[in-house]
Scaffold this motif. Structure first.
Motif, mmCIF file in Angstrom:
data_model
loop_
_atom_site.group_PDB
_atom_site.id
_atom_site.type_symbol
_atom_site.label_atom_id
_atom_site.label_comp_id
_atom_site.label_asym_id
_atom_site.label_seq_id
_atom_site.Cartn_x
_atom_site.Cartn_y
_atom_site.Cartn_z
ATOM 1 N N ASP A 87 -10.258 26.233 23.669
ATOM 2 C CA ASP A 87 -9.670 25.248 24.583
ATOM 3 C C ASP A 87 -10.614 24.067 24.797
ATOM 4 N N GLU A 88 -11.918 24.336 24.767
ATOM 5 C CA GLU A 88 -12.910 23.272 24.942
ATOM 6 C C GLU A 88 -12.776 22.217 23.855
ATOM 7 N N LEU A 90 -10.130 21.732 21.869
ATOM 8 C CA LEU A 90 -8.806 21.114 21.968
ATOM 9 C C LEU A 90 -8.804 20.004 23.008
ATOM 10 N N ASP A 91 -9.298 20.295 24.203
ATOM 11 C CA ASP A 91 -9.299 19.297 25.274
ATOM 12 C C ASP A 91 -10.166 18.092 24.906
ATOM 13 N N PHE A 92 -11.335 18.364 24.335
ATOM 14 C CA PHE A 92 -12.226 17.265 23.980
ATOM 15 C C PHE A 92 -11.603 16.372 22.908
ATOM 16 N N VAL A 94 -8.480 16.002 21.893
ATOM 17 C CA VAL A 94 -7.280 15.289 22.328
ATOM 18 C C VAL A 94 -7.651 14.121 23.242
ATOM 19 N N ASN A 95 -8.601 14.341 24.141
ATOM 20 C CA ASN A 95 -9.023 13.271 25.055
ATOM 21 C C ASN A 95 -9.722 12.135 24.322
ATOM 22 N N GLU A 96 -10.325 12.429 23.178
ATOM 23 C CA GLU A 96 -10.966 11.390 22.375
ATOM 24 C C GLU A 96 -9.933 10.429 21.791
ATOM 25 N N ASN A 97 -8.710 10.920 21.594
ATOM 26 C CA ASN A 97 -7.614 10.096 21.074
ATOM 27 C C ASN A 97 -8.005 9.367 19.782
ATOM 28 N N GLU A 116 -1.564 18.961 18.089
ATOM 29 C CA GLU A 116 -1.980 18.020 19.125
ATOM 30 C C GLU A 116 -2.714 16.821 18.526
#
Length: 271
Positions: A87-88, A90-92, A94-97, A116
């Motif tokens: 999850d770490e 994935l979140d990182f 995706v937030n980087e876009n 994602e």
């Protein structure tokens, strides 16, 4: 253009990032370390390791040919993990876009992470083998030695999917060899060649140049090699074939059934 990299934590992976940074800006890097299972080795595994010593030494020497400073790593390294599908990560990611994600040496990306990331970016993957003919691991160059398929020693850049080296092809190339290489020289040449074609593909993407997107199924079914099948028999075959058959004649022999994908043209080429 925003580029992030998902890579293993070995010197060859960092060597790739160093080279890519010379032609494009990498915003962040996520490294994946292999999990240490701390399981005692059986007698069979110890024997297999001894048999594989020449191959292991060649691989380690290849790794030592890439030296990257901690200062360089510190500038771009953002996340270190044991699981690329955490999850770490994935979140990182995706937030980087990002606009482009480059992958090399990680464990298999899961469908969720790919889905994602694909919402905003394209995902490239480097495979040190020629897909679809030689897929999997642990080392496709050694599998080519074991099968005496010297003409299939090379590399692939593909659009990543959730299979094992099954994504649509961008470029496949045979590694230029003389047939006089030592085991160490062979692995160094293959790895540098892999970096070279990856950089070509990344550079073309950054410059908005068209890239191939060819389904592997249109070329060949190929073969998937599994780490669990790499055993003493295959190790012995690879060393025997290297020392007794690896030569200029056999390395440069043509095979009309092999189709390579050229990054510089919309047409495929048979060699």
């Amino acid at each position: 253009m925003k580029i992030i990299a998902l890579i293993g934590d070995q010197p060859n992976h960092w060597g790739l990032i160093s080279k890519v940074s010379q032609i494009a800006t990498i915003s962040s890097v996520v490294t994946v370390s292999k999990k240490n299972k701390n399981k005692p080795k059986s007698y069979s595994k110890i024997t297999q390791s001894i048999c594989a010593l020449p191959l292991s030494l060649a691989w380690r020497k290849m790794q030592r040919s890439f030296y990257i400073t901690d200062e360089f790593k510190g500038k771009v390294l953002k996340v270190s993990t044991n699981d690329i599908n955490s999850d770490e990560v994935l979140d990182f990611a995706v937030n980087e876009n990002p606009d482009l994600v480059i992958v090399s040496g990680t464990n298999l990306l899961g469908a969720k992470l790919i889905k994602e990331l694909s919402k905003t970016s394209k995902i490239m993957n480097l495979h040190t083998g020629i897909s679809p003919y030689v897929k999997g691991g642990p080392n496709c160059t050694n599998w080519c030695l074991s099968n005496r398929n010297f003409h299939l020693i090379g590399n692939t850049v593909m659009w990543l999917d959730d299979g094992i080296d099954t994504g649509n092809l961008i470029v496949t190339e045979k590694c230029p060899l003389t047939g006089n290489e030592s085991l160490t020289e062979l692995h160094i040449k293959v790895m540098n060649h892999a970096h070279d074609i990856y950089i070509k593909a990344i550079n073309a993407y950054v410059k908005n140049q068209p890239l191939q997107n060819i389904s592997q199924n249109k070329i060949s079914i190929g073969h998937l090699y599994l780490t669990k099948d790499w055993n003493k028999k295959e190790i012995f075959k690879s060393l025997y074939n290297f020392y007794f058959y690896f030569s200029k004649k056999n390395v440069n022999s043509d095979n009309d059934d092999v189709l390579f994908v050229n990054i510089d043209t919309d047409n495929n080429q048979k060699t």
